[in-house]
Design a protein around this motif. Sequence first.
Motif, PDB file in Angstrom:
ATOM      1  N   ARG A   1       0.845  -1.194   0.000  1.00 55.15           N
ATOM      2  CA  ARG A   1       0.000   0.000   0.000  1.00 55.15           C
ATOM      3  C   ARG A   1       0.884   1.248   0.000  1.00 55.15           C
TER       4      ARG A   1
ATOM      5  N   GLN B   1       0.363   4.110   1.291  1.00 52.33           N
ATOM      6  CA  GLN B   1       0.435   4.745   2.602  1.00 52.33           C
ATOM      7  C   GLN B   1       1.496   4.088   3.472  1.00 52.33           C
ATOM      8  N   GLU B   2       1.572   2.757   3.417  1.00 47.23           N
ATOM      9  CA  GLU B   2       2.577   2.047   4.203  1.00 47.23           C
ATOM     10  C   GLU B   2       3.985   2.405   3.732  1.00 47.23           C
TER      11      GLU B   2
ATOM     12  N   ALA C   1       4.866   5.208   2.255  1.00 49.62           N
ATOM     13  CA  ALA C   1       5.109   6.594   2.680  1.00 49.62           C
ATOM     14  C   ALA C   1       5.505   6.640   4.153  1.00 49.62           C
ATOM     15  N   ASP C   2       4.788   5.876   4.976  1.00 53.40           N
ATOM     16  CA  ASP C   2       5.091   5.845   6.413  1.00 53.40           C
ATOM     17  C   ASP C   2       6.507   5.334   6.661  1.00 53.40           C
TER      18      ASP C   2
ATOM     19  N   ASN D   1       4.836  12.024   3.875  1.00 47.87           N
ATOM     20  CA  ASN D   1       3.390  11.857   3.746  1.00 47.87           C
ATOM     21  C   ASN D   1       3.044  11.311   2.357  1.00 47.87           C
ATOM     22  N   LYS D   2       1.810  10.859   2.228  1.00 47.15           N
ATOM     23  CA  LYS D   2       1.384  10.220   0.981  1.00 47.15           C
ATOM     24  C   LYS D   2       1.412  11.181  -0.204  1.00 47.15           C
TER      25      LYS D   2
END
Length: 204
Positions: A30, A32-33, A35-36, A41-42
């Motif tokens: 994903r 988002q994962e 980016a984390d 940030n996304k």
Amino acid sequence: MARTKDENTEGQILDAAKKVFQSKGMDGARMQEIADKAGINKAMLHYYYRSKQLLFEAVFKNAFSLLAPQLNAILNDDSSIEDKIRNFTSDYLTFIIKHPYLPNFIIQELNRNPDFIAKLKENTGFPNLEKFKLQVAYEVEHGSIKPISAEQLFINIMALNIFPFVAKPLIMAFTDTDSTTFKQLMEDRKTEVSNFIINAIKPA
């Protein structure tokens, strides 16, 4: 300074994406994962890579740019056919064990985009078989190995090295092995594959 910062950020993204793709695969990863894990940030991630597919391609090309010249050097050095088989197999398996997503990604991209490999061939260091072909033909002519074309020998080497990673879930099910045992099996194949191919081409 801004340019250096951009390159550092992109490096962080590729490193984070590689780890996520290795653990989750293309479908399970994903943005988002990623980016984390990259510490951004996304929105910043999408600024560098508009889609997961583009990011996956970037990770692949980055890894392939390390592997291809290494394999090309083996094919074009002055070592014997046997040493080439052993070194190629060992280097390839060592690399794929660290980057297990690569074989499936190649298959996926070939089905989705047949021109993908053509683009890769434009890169410096893409494996060239011309010297290998001449060497195999010479060895066959002088009876050092059984009659076989360099193309068939190379396909045998690639097939025996690639297939276990492409069919990993199937092989693990058939052999009733877990991930740790599978990894050890792949380590053992560095010797098993080399010996199998070398014994197959040795003259009677």
